[in-house]
Scaffold this motif. Sequence first.
Motif, PDB file in Angstrom:
ATOM      1  N   GLY A  54      37.696  30.815  42.083  1.00 12.72           N
ATOM      2  CA  GLY A  54      38.347  32.098  41.859  1.00 12.72           C
ATOM      3  C   GLY A  54      39.554  32.254  42.758  1.00 12.72           C
ATOM      4  O   GLY A  54      39.604  31.739  43.877  1.00 12.72           O
ATOM      5  N   GLY A 114      41.792  36.569  37.038  1.00 11.83           N
ATOM      6  CA  GLY A 114      41.181  35.455  37.744  1.00 11.83           C
ATOM      7  C   GLY A 114      40.968  35.625  39.230  1.00 11.83           C
ATOM      8  O   GLY A 114      40.503  34.700  39.899  1.00 11.83           O
ATOM      9  N   THR A 119      38.889  36.697  42.287  1.00 16.09           N
ATOM     10  CA  THR A 119      37.496  36.997  42.616  1.00 16.09           C
ATOM     11  C   THR A 119      37.349  37.556  44.030  1.00 16.09           C
ATOM     12  O   THR A 119      36.317  38.149  44.351  1.00 16.09           O
ATOM     13  CB  THR A 119      36.615  35.750  42.462  1.00 16.09           C
ATOM     14  OG1 THR A 119      37.146  34.689  43.267  1.00 16.09           O
ATOM     15  CG2 THR A 119      36.565  35.296  40.998  1.00 16.09           C
ATOM     16  N   VAL A 153      36.387  30.599  37.917  1.00 22.51           N
ATOM     17  CA  VAL A 153      37.083  31.125  36.750  1.00 22.51           C
ATOM     18  C   VAL A 153      37.177  30.044  35.683  1.00 22.51           C
ATOM     19  O   VAL A 153      37.441  28.873  35.991  1.00 22.51           O
ATOM     20  CB  VAL A 153      38.505  31.603  37.120  1.00 22.51           C
ATOM     21  CG1 VAL A 153      39.237  32.137  35.894  1.00 22.51           C
ATOM     22  CG2 VAL A 153      38.447  32.670  38.205  1.00 22.51           C
ATOM     23  N   TRP A 188      39.502  29.117  32.695  1.00 20.73           N
ATOM     24  CA  TRP A 188      40.812  29.376  32.102  1.00 20.73           C
ATOM     25  C   TRP A 188      40.870  28.699  30.737  1.00 20.73           C
ATOM     26  O   TRP A 188      40.620  27.493  30.629  1.00 20.73           O
ATOM     27  CB  TRP A 188      41.917  28.812  32.985  1.00 20.73           C
ATOM     28  CG  TRP A 188      41.907  29.252  34.417  1.00 20.73           C
ATOM     29  CD1 TRP A 188      41.313  28.610  35.466  1.00 20.73           C
ATOM     30  CD2 TRP A 188      42.524  30.419  34.960  1.00 20.73           C
ATOM     31  NE1 TRP A 188      41.523  29.301  36.632  1.00 20.73           N
ATOM     32  CE2 TRP A 188      42.267  30.419  36.355  1.00 20.73           C
ATOM     33  CE3 TRP A 188      43.268  31.466  34.406  1.00 20.73           C
ATOM     34  CZ2 TRP A 188      42.732  31.426  37.200  1.00 20.73           C
ATOM     35  CZ3 TRP A 188      43.751  32.469  35.249  1.00 20.73           C
ATOM     36  CH2 TRP A 188      43.476  32.446  36.625  1.00 20.73           C
ATOM     37  N   VAL A 191      41.853  34.307  30.743  1.00 21.35           N
ATOM     38  CA  VAL A 191      40.596  34.138  31.466  1.00 21.35           C
ATOM     39  C   VAL A 191      39.452  34.383  30.487  1.00 21.35           C
ATOM     40  O   VAL A 191      39.243  35.507  30.033  1.00 21.35           O
ATOM     41  CB  VAL A 191      40.504  35.101  32.663  1.00 21.35           C
ATOM     42  CG1 VAL A 191      39.123  35.039  33.293  1.00 21.35           C
ATOM     43  CG2 VAL A 191      41.575  34.771  33.695  1.00 21.35           C
ATOM     44  N   SER A 210      35.010  35.029  34.325  1.00 20.01           N
ATOM     45  CA  SER A 210      35.211  35.024  35.773  1.00 20.01           C
ATOM     46  C   SER A 210      33.915  35.473  36.425  1.00 20.01           C
ATOM     47  O   SER A 210      33.304  36.456  35.999  1.00 20.01           O
ATOM     48  CB  SER A 210      36.356  35.976  36.142  1.00 20.01           C
ATOM     49  OG  SER A 210      36.640  35.928  37.512  1.00 20.01           O
ATOM     50  N   GLN A 258      28.999  37.636  36.335  1.00 18.11           N
ATOM     51  CA  GLN A 258      30.223  37.647  35.550  1.00 18.11           C
ATOM     52  C   GLN A 258      30.893  39.010  35.631  1.00 18.11           C
ATOM     53  O   GLN A 258      30.255  40.049  35.451  1.00 18.11           O
ATOM     54  CB  GLN A 258      29.933  37.291  34.088  1.00 18.11           C
ATOM     55  CG  GLN A 258      31.206  37.063  33.276  1.00 18.11           C
ATOM     56  CD  GLN A 258      30.927  36.487  31.904  1.00 18.11           C
ATOM     57  OE1 GLN A 258      29.804  36.096  31.599  1.00 18.11           O
ATOM     58  NE2 GLN A 258      31.956  36.409  31.079  1.00 18.11           N
TER      59      GLN A 258
END
Length: 457
Positions: free
Chosen positions: A63, A119, A121, A388, A390, A415, A418, A424
Motif C-alpha cells: 500500500g 491506493g 493504506t 493494493v 492495481w 484500484v 486495497s 479490505q
Amino acid sequence: MAQRIVIENCAIATVDADDTEYASGHVVVADNRIESLGAGKAREDLRDVVRRIDASGHLVTPGLVNTHHHFYQWLTRGLATDHNLFNWLVALYPTWARIDEQMTYAAAQGSLAMLARGGVTTAMDHHYVFPKGSGDLSGAIIRAAGETGVRFTLARGSMDRSEKDGGLPPDFAVETLEGALAATEATVDEHHDNSFDAMTQVAVAPCSPFSVSTELMKQGAELARRKGVRLHTHGSETVEEEQFCKELFGLGPTDYFESTGWLGEDVWMAHCVHMSDSDIAAFARTKTGVAHCPSSNARLAAGIARVPDMLAAGVPVGLGVDGTASNESGELHTELRNALLINRLGAHREAALNARQALRLGTYGGAQVLGRAREIGSLEPGKLADLVLWNLDTLAHASIADPVTALVFGAAAPVTASFVGGRQIAENGRLLHVDEDTIARSTRSEARRLAQIVAQA
C-alpha cells in the motif's frame, strides 16, 4: 485459527531489500499479516481460506504511504492559484483561521477518501491551525481516519509566531508556547499507539521555522523524545525561507534545525527543495527523513528537490501529497509519476529516477520516514497485510509489458482492491466503509460555510 485470503495469478512487486518481483505469483494473508508469497499459485491444501482472489491482469504492491498532507485545506482548493509560497500563505491564512471542528472533520473525510481510493493504506496529516474555540480538531481528524479504515499518523502541529511577532498567521489562529506544548502532549497521551499493528500514531510537529518560536522548536523536540514519538516540520521549501532563517537566526535552515535538536532518525521534514551538499550530508549523517512533494513544489514554484542526490547519500525519502490547496488532486498515486518526471527536469536528467525507485519512494521510503519500515512498506512474510491490487488490464495500460512501468509511467491505474491489515477498504475504485457521495456533499457545504464566514468577517 487464522483466516486466510489468497491472492494469485498476479504480478507482484514486493519492494523488499532485493526488489524481488514475480511475473505471476501469489500472496497469502493470514488475519492481519502477510503469511507467505512467491511465484506461481498458492498451495491448494491451505486451510481456513475464506476468500480466493483471481488477480489476473493485476499488479500487487505494498500500500502507498503518504508522508505529508494538510487535510483542512480540502475546503480551500482552487484559491490563490498563481502565488508563490509566502504570498499563498498570506492570501489563505485569514480563511484557514476560521476553521472549526465540523469543517475539519469534513475536510479530513474528503482528503482521506481521495487518498484511500487511490491506493494509500497509510496516511498522515500535519495539522497546525487551532483557532481559539474551534473544538476538538485532532479528535475529528482521527475519527475520520478510523472511519475510512486507513493506518494514520497525526502530526500534531502548532504555531506561536503570529502577525504581531512578525509571522504570517492572524493573532487569534496561533497558540501560546505553553498551550501548544500542553495540547500536543495531551494528544500524544490520548491517541498515540506504539504497537506493531497500530492504526493511529502521533508526531510532534511545530509548523515551520517562520511560524514558530525557537523555544517551541526546542521544547517540542524535547517533548517528542520524552514521549518516544517522531518529529515533523517543514524545511527548506523556498529560497525566501532560507533568507528568512539567515536574517532571523543567522543560520541556514539545516543549521538552524540542528541547533534546535531537529536532526535525527526520529525526524522527517517536508519539501527540502533548497538543500546544499552540506545540508544533504547532514541529513544523511543523522538519518533525517524527507517528504518529497513534487506536485505541490511545482504548484507553488518552489523548485525541484535534489531527490537523486539525497537517495545516493542515504537520506530516507518518501512521497507526500501536501495540502490540497497546493495540490488540488489530493492523490498520491499520481505523485509516483510526477516525482519521476519532475526530477528528470533536474541536473540528473533521464538518470534521475526510474520506475522502481519511484514506487519505492511511495511505499518503503514512506514507511521509513514514518518510522514504520518494520511493519509496512514492503510485501514480506510477517509484515502487516497492507497491499493494493492495481488493474493493469485496461485500455490505459494493457499494451505496456512491464507492470511497474505501467503503474508509474502510465495513467493513474484503477484500484481493484486495497487492504489494510487484511481488511479490505476499497473495491473497484470505491470506498467500502464511507460513502463518497455523502462526503462530497458535506465538503461542498462546509467549503461554502467557510467562505461565507470569511466574507462576513
